[in-house]
Scaffold this motif. Structure first.
Motif, PDB file in Angstrom:
ATOM      1  N   SER A  24       3.648   1.384   0.070  1.00  0.00           N
ATOM      2  CA  SER A  24       3.795  -0.068   0.090  1.00  0.00           C
ATOM      3  C   SER A  24       4.646  -0.525  -1.093  1.00  0.00           C
ATOM      4  CB  SER A  24       2.420  -0.731   0.020  1.00  0.00           C
ATOM      5  OG  SER A  24       1.864  -0.573  -1.274  1.00  0.00           O
ATOM      6  N   SER A  25       5.028  -1.789  -1.057  1.00  0.00           N
ATOM      7  CA  SER A  25       5.817  -2.338  -2.160  1.00  0.00           C
ATOM      8  C   SER A  25       5.045  -2.308  -3.466  1.00  0.00           C
ATOM      9  CB  SER A  25       6.243  -3.773  -1.841  1.00  0.00           C
ATOM     10  OG  SER A  25       5.110  -4.600  -1.630  1.00  0.00           O
ATOM     11  N   GLY A  26       3.718  -2.304  -3.370  1.00  0.00           N
ATOM     12  CA  GLY A  26       2.882  -2.229  -4.572  1.00  0.00           C
ATOM     13  C   GLY A  26       2.568  -0.812  -5.008  1.00  0.00           C
ATOM     14  N   GLY A  27       3.156   0.180  -4.330  1.00  0.00           N
ATOM     15  CA  GLY A  27       2.979   1.564  -4.729  1.00  0.00           C
ATOM     16  C   GLY A  27       1.763   2.256  -4.139  1.00  0.00           C
ATOM     17  N   ILE A  28       1.109   1.655  -3.150  1.00  0.00           N
ATOM     18  CA  ILE A  28      -0.038   2.276  -2.497  1.00  0.00           C
ATOM     19  C   ILE A  28       0.474   3.230  -1.416  1.00  0.00           C
ATOM     20  CG2 ILE A  28      -2.218   1.917  -1.307  1.00  0.00           C
ATOM     21  CD1 ILE A  28      -2.088   0.684  -4.103  1.00  0.00           C
ATOM     22  N   ILE A 196     -13.331   3.524  -9.100  1.00  0.00           N
ATOM     23  CA  ILE A 196     -12.540   2.906  -8.029  1.00  0.00           C
ATOM     24  C   ILE A 196     -11.248   2.352  -8.616  1.00  0.00           C
ATOM     25  CG2 ILE A 196     -12.513   1.120  -6.249  1.00  0.00           C
ATOM     26  CD1 ILE A 196     -15.488   1.511  -5.927  1.00  0.00           C
ATOM     27  N   ALA A 197     -10.205   3.187  -8.582  1.00  0.00           N
ATOM     28  CA  ALA A 197      -8.912   2.843  -9.171  1.00  0.00           C
ATOM     29  C   ALA A 197      -7.790   3.483  -8.373  1.00  0.00           C
ATOM     30  CB  ALA A 197      -8.866   3.282 -10.635  1.00  0.00           C
ATOM     31  N   THR A 221      -5.256  -4.959   0.338  1.00  0.00           N
ATOM     32  CA  THR A 221      -6.577  -4.342   0.163  1.00  0.00           C
ATOM     33  C   THR A 221      -6.739  -3.670  -1.184  1.00  0.00           C
ATOM     34  OG1 THR A 221      -6.634  -3.922   2.545  1.00  0.00           O
ATOM     35  CG2 THR A 221      -8.227  -2.716   1.186  1.00  0.00           C
ATOM     36  N   PHE A 222      -5.732  -2.938  -1.642  1.00  0.00           N
ATOM     37  CA  PHE A 222      -5.909  -2.055  -2.792  1.00  0.00           C
ATOM     38  C   PHE A 222      -5.124  -2.441  -4.041  1.00  0.00           C
ATOM     39  CE2 PHE A 222      -6.520   0.658   1.018  1.00  0.00           C
ATOM     40  CZ  PHE A 222      -7.830   1.070   0.795  1.00  0.00           C
ATOM     41  N   SER A 223      -4.166  -3.374  -3.930  1.00  0.00           N
ATOM     42  CA  SER A 223      -3.276  -3.616  -5.077  1.00  0.00           C
ATOM     43  C   SER A 223      -3.996  -4.230  -6.274  1.00  0.00           C
ATOM     44  CB  SER A 223      -2.116  -4.521  -4.659  1.00  0.00           C
ATOM     45  OG  SER A 223      -2.587  -5.783  -4.238  1.00  0.00           O
ATOM     46  N   SER A 224      -5.112  -4.910  -6.052  1.00  0.00           N
ATOM     47  CA  SER A 224      -5.815  -5.540  -7.176  1.00  0.00           C
ATOM     48  C   SER A 224      -6.777  -4.587  -7.886  1.00  0.00           C
ATOM     49  CB  SER A 224      -6.586  -6.770  -6.688  1.00  0.00           C
ATOM     50  OG  SER A 224      -7.558  -6.409  -5.721  1.00  0.00           O
TER      51      SER A 224
END
Length: 427
Positions: A24-28, A196-197, A221-224
């Protein structure tokens, strides 16, 4: 209805051809198998950590967290959270093993936005309401009290204590009657913060979703999550060397036997040889142990054995149940079969049959979206390449008779660690 062999083979071919790594754009990052056959999406995910990250005096924290994350999040209490899940037929669950904390998400395509959002809430803002914490704690304690009267639970617990001694693998993921009452809110929240990171996150997705939509949902879902976990380093460990025998007295008619020893880790070159030869000894109704101990001699009600690999070690673990009067003969025959295969290895026919089974079982593991997602996640956790499904049969076929003999000698040449639970010790 069971899938036909042809359809299972087609599933394997489909999986091998279409697995994509999406970022993803956020690196996920996730492994995606896009399949629009049915409008379903299956997600499997895992973070590094698991029960090894429980405080040494508070085993059971990770298990409590896993049972609490779907008991309310954000502004939704437990009842409202589950109503949201039920209304959209969304399946959301969490689990913890020795090395990983993770879970599963199942949803219809039309409900994917709400499903992923509920997962986000559970991971980022769990409520841990006092009433829910105490209810989950009570359930965990009830399970532990039951295990004190269950011979199989006592045997496997003692086996891992002997095998790993002062290593975190010796601790029980569910905790103990002493540790679980000590777990407090700070422990639960601290576990979530530390484990959880994003840096240890692995994700596998199978179903009716394209890469673009998946990337958007991954970010939402996961970027935060925290960028970096705070894990206690866990050392590699070699299981205790056999032979050794332990008896636990328990007034039950059936004696339960657990046996095992050091295994072969997934990252080692001999792993597939060990996996195949292990099936020959104890992996099913055609195994030597089943044939010789149960069928021919009628010594045991059941018997089996498997290879268990973890991030920092590996063991083989067997299990059998027998009448108390036959426990001695059962253990004696198990040890005889182990010595025999360690000294001579398998026959060529046994090796061919086992390789055929291992290849076929891999196809069966790909028969549904959920099974495919679990398999793809396990491949990531095992640090296998994304095209491993294509290579799997070649790896199995490459196991030679000499490889199998070498693996058998390594696994069983030193004998067994044996734990018996029952009325009287074996002579």
């Amino acid at each position: 209805m069971l899938a036909s062999p042809n359809s299972l083979a087609a599933t394997s071919t489909l999986a091998a051809a279409k697995i994509k790594r999406v970022v993803s754009s956020g690196g996920i990052e996730a492994w995606l198998l896009q399949d629009a056959t049915v409008p379903l999406i299956a997600v499997e995910y895992a973070f590094g950590g698991g029960a090894t990250q429980d405080p040494s005096d508070k085993s059971g924290v990770s298990r409590m967290v896993a049972r609490l994350l779907d008991q309310g999040a954000g502004n939704l209490d437990s009842t409202t959270f589950h109503q949201r899940l039920d209304r959209r037929a969304i399946e959301l669950s969490f689990e913890s093993d020795r090395d990983h904390f993770g879970g599963s998400l199942r949803t219809l395509k039309d409900n994917k936005d709400e499903a992923f959002d509920l997962l986000r809430m559970a991971l980022t803002s769990p409520r841990f309401d006092p009433a829910d914490v105490e209810r989950i704690r009570a359930g965990q304690l009830a399970n532990l009290r039951h295990e004190l009267t269950d011979p199989s639970s006592l045997a496997i617990r003692k086996f891992y204590e002997i095998t790993f001694q002062d290593h975190p693998y010796a601790r029980q993921a569910g905790g103990t009657l002493d540790s679980v009452p000590k777990i407090n809110l700070a422990d639960l929240k601290g576990y979530v913060r530390g484990v959880i990171a994003k840096d240890t996150l692995k994700i596998a997705v199978v179903g009716d979703i394209d890469p673009e939509d998946l990337c958007k949902l991954l970010d939402c879902t996961f970027s935060s999550l925290s960028d970096k976990s705070n894990l206690t380093p866990i050392p590699d460990v070699v299981a205790t060397k056999p032979p050794q025998r332990v008896f636990i007295p328990l007034d039950v008619t059936q004696t339960f036997v657990t046996f095992g020893g050091p295994g072969v880790r997934r990252i080692e070159p001999d792993f597939m040889s060990a996996f195949v030869v292990n099936h020959i000894l104890g992996g099913g109704l055609t195994s030597r142990l089943f044939r010789e101990v149960r069928e021919k001699r009628g010594l045991a009600y059941f018997i089996g054995e498997r290879l268990v690999w973890m991030d920092h070690s590996s063991v083989f673990v067997g299990y059998s149940g027998t009448h108390a009067d036959r426990a001695g003969g059962t253990v004696e025959e198990i040890e005889r079969q182990v010595r025999h295969i360690a000294e001579t290895g398998p026959t060529p026919q046994e090796l061919d049959d086992a390789k055929s089974y291992v290849k076929g079982s891999q196809i069966l593991a790909l028969g549904t979206t959920s099974k495919l997602a679990r398999t793809l996640l396990q491949h990531q956790l095992d640090k296998l390449p994304i095209d491993y499904l294509e290579k799997h049969d070649e790896v199995v076929d490459a196991v030679t008779l000499e490889d199998a003999k070498r693996a058998a000698a390594r696994l069983w040449g030193d004998g067994l660690l044996t734990v018996l639970v029952g009325r009287s010790p074996v002579p």
